[in-house]
Write an enzyme that holds these catalytic residues in place. Structure first.
Site: not given
Ligand code: GAR
Length: 201
Positions: A114, A116, A143, A152
């Site tokens: 994943n 994060h 990360s 996480d």
């Molecule tokens: C990203 O910033 C990712 O790190 C975060 O959601 C966004 C997705 O953007 N993930 C989380 O918060 C997971 N808990 P994207 O769909 O444009 O890649």
């Protein structure tokens, strides 16, 4: 003798929204020597923009709407069946905003990662950038980690950092961290995929 083609891990990406990290992985995997092959994208939200982006890039894109299921596990059983139907060996969550049950995590143990948007172990959960700003941190980041049952909580494969400036807002920080995520995730997936392929030798 013809040289043997290196094996690529058959990989699915789970998303919930815009899919910029997913597209970074799809683009990286266009290189024939990249150790993962992105075969499938699944969103728990049928309206996710990322599904259209994956489809336009020629990657099989499926929606499995979590609202169609009474329990988290029932949803995940459908997800698991779709992954198996497509012969998937490895799963990368990229903006997938569902907490996974112990059942699914155990099933994909050591084959599930994943991304994060924080420097783990700091700021597990939501609103990571807001919390970093409120704490007066001078550095933020993202990360990529192995998924374990604690949300996480798994060991970090790789990370990227971003300096926080006094002018930063939650949105400006989110934007700069996202730009680093798009560099981080392809690198971290390659590390994880090589690790899995080496275990299979
Ligand atoms: C990203 O910033 C990712 O790190 C975060 O959601 C966004 C997705 O953007 N993930 C989380 O918060 C997971 N808990 P994207 O769909 O444009 O890649």
């Amino acid at each position: 003798m013809t040289p043997s083609v290196p094996r690529r891990l058959r990989t699915a990406v789970l998303i919930s929204g815009r899919g910029s990290n997913m597209m970074a992985l799809v683009n990286a995997a266009q290189q024939s020597d990249y150790p993962a092959d992105i075969r499938l994208v699944i969103s728990n939200k049928p309206e996710a923009e990322g599904l259209r982006r994956a489809d336009a890039a020629g990657v099989k894109a499926l929606a499995i709407d979590h609202k169609d299921f009474e329990t988290r596990e029932a949803f995940e059983r459908e997800l698991d069946a779709a992954l198996n139907d497509h012969n998937i060996e490895f799963v990368a969550c990229a903006g997938f905003m569902r907490v996974l049950t112990n059942w699914f995590v155990a099933r994909w143990d050591s084959r599930l990662i994943n991304i994060h948007p924080s420097l783990l172990p700091k700021y597990k959960g939501l609103h990571t950038h807001r919390r970093a700003l409120e704490a007066g941190d001078t550095v933020a980041g993202a990360s990529v980690h192995w998924v374990v049952s604690e949300v996480d909580g798994g060991s970090v494969i790789d990370h990227e950092t971003v300096n926080i400036t006094p002018q930063d807002t939650e949105d400006s920080l989110m934007e700069r961290v996202l730009a680093r995520e798009l560099i981080l995730y392809p690198r971290a997936l390659a590390t994880a995929a090589k690790d899995v392929l080496a275990r299979q030798l």
